[in-house]
Write an enzyme that holds these catalytic residues in place. Structure first.
Site, PDB file in Angstrom:
ATOM      1  N   HIS A  71      21.820  25.626 105.590  1.00 54.55           N
ATOM      2  CA  HIS A  71      21.628  24.719 105.734  1.00 54.55           C
ATOM      3  C   HIS A  71      21.492  23.772 107.037  1.00 54.55           C
ATOM      4  CE1 HIS A  71      25.190  25.167 108.155  1.00 54.55           C
ATOM      5  NE2 HIS A  71      25.004  24.451 108.895  1.00 54.55           N
ATOM      6  N   ASP A 116      25.169  30.480 101.975  1.00 51.11           N
ATOM      7  CA  ASP A 116      25.013  29.937 103.446  1.00 51.11           C
ATOM      8  C   ASP A 116      24.034  30.457 104.448  1.00 51.11           C
ATOM      9  OD1 ASP A 116      24.274  27.989 105.042  1.00 51.11           O
ATOM     10  OD2 ASP A 116      25.870  27.864 105.984  1.00 51.11           O
ATOM     11  N   SER A 207      25.714  25.996 113.875  1.00 54.64           N
ATOM     12  CA  SER A 207      25.553  27.550 112.176  1.00 54.64           C
ATOM     13  C   SER A 207      24.322  27.982 112.819  1.00 54.64           C
ATOM     14  CB  SER A 207      24.554  25.927 111.373  1.00 54.64           C
ATOM     15  OG  SER A 207      26.230  25.230 111.200  1.00 54.64           O
TER      16      SER A 207
END
Length: 254
Positions: A71, A116, A207
């Site tokens: 992402h 992810d 992230s």
């Protein structure tokens, strides 16, 4: 260096409908109740930078490849390696490298953040040193109760930016507990860590950052529930032991 805005805020409403309470992506991740890392103790840590702002982290897993969360995808990247402070200009031992090729996992599911992860190919290989070094990915899946280390430059619990890389130890949570807490979002490509009474956690600025267990890269910061650092509410990480074959094939094919 300030963190960029949350790139997945567009689907927060969807997540709130699925789970009691709101969730937040690690992509503005803060390290909650951690401490300054020893300088260059995490030489695989990568900073993904856009317009002079940190927007995600990554991990050097090969002299020409960085692993990060899917992402965090962009069309091109500037990647900082060998950094301890994001404020220092031309920090000794650091390197800024451009990258224009990234490969998201083919089964990445953006709304739910399943699978992810992505690989980013640097435009040139980097020379490994005391401050820049790749790390091996764990071939064994995480064990509940294991103590692991997560690191990042995101906002601190007091809302301020850290001057240097932050580290915190979190414990792996059982798959049974993780799946119940994050139902119906939970997917086998995920695992949970943190949520203890010490309220140590990763959260919003980081992230794609590393979770290291027993000296190996075990996971990547993916998402969690807001507010960060709640007792009994762990953060969610990409379970890299599930992807070693895909990672190896992608690196070899490119």
């Amino acid at each position: 260096m300030a963190t960029a805005g949350n790139p997945w805020g567009w689907f927060l409403g969807y997540l709130i409908l699925g789970v009691a309470g709101s969730l937040v992506s690690g992509s503005c991740s803060q390290i909650i109740n951690g401490e300054d890392c020893s300088p260059h103790s995490q030489p695989w840590q990568a900073a993904l930078v856009m317009e002079n702002e940190l927007f995600c982290s990554g991990v050097l897993v090969h002299p020409q490849w960085v692993l990060s969360a899917a992402h965090c995808f962009q069309n091109s990247y500037t990647i900082g390696l060998g950094l301890h402070s994001l404020e220092a200009d031309q920090e000794p031992g650091s390197q800024m490298v451009e990258a224009s090729l990234s490969v998201r996992h083919p089964e990445y599911n953006r709304p739910l953040l399943a699978n992810d992860l992505m690989l980013i190919k640097l435009d040139e290989s980097v020379s490994e040193s005391d401050t820049i070094r790749s790390i091996s990915i764990a071939s064994q899946c995480p064990t509940a109760g294991n103590s692991c280390l997560v690191s990042g430059w995101g906002l601190l619990a007091n809302g301020r930016m850290p001057t240097v890389l932050q580290c915190v130890n979190v414990s792996v949570v059982s798959e049974e507990v993780c799946s119940k807490l994050y139902d119906p979002l939970y997917h086998p490509s995920m695992f949970c860590a943190g949520g203890g009474h010490d309220q140590k956690d990763s959260c919003n600025g980081d992230s794609g950052g590393p979770l290291i267990c027993n000296g190996y890269l075990q996971g990547l910061v993916s998402f969690g529930k807001a507010p960060c650092g709640q007792v009994g509410v762990p953060g969610v990480y990409t379970n890299l032991c599930k992807f070693t074959e895909w990672i190896e094939k992608t690196v070899q094919a490119s």
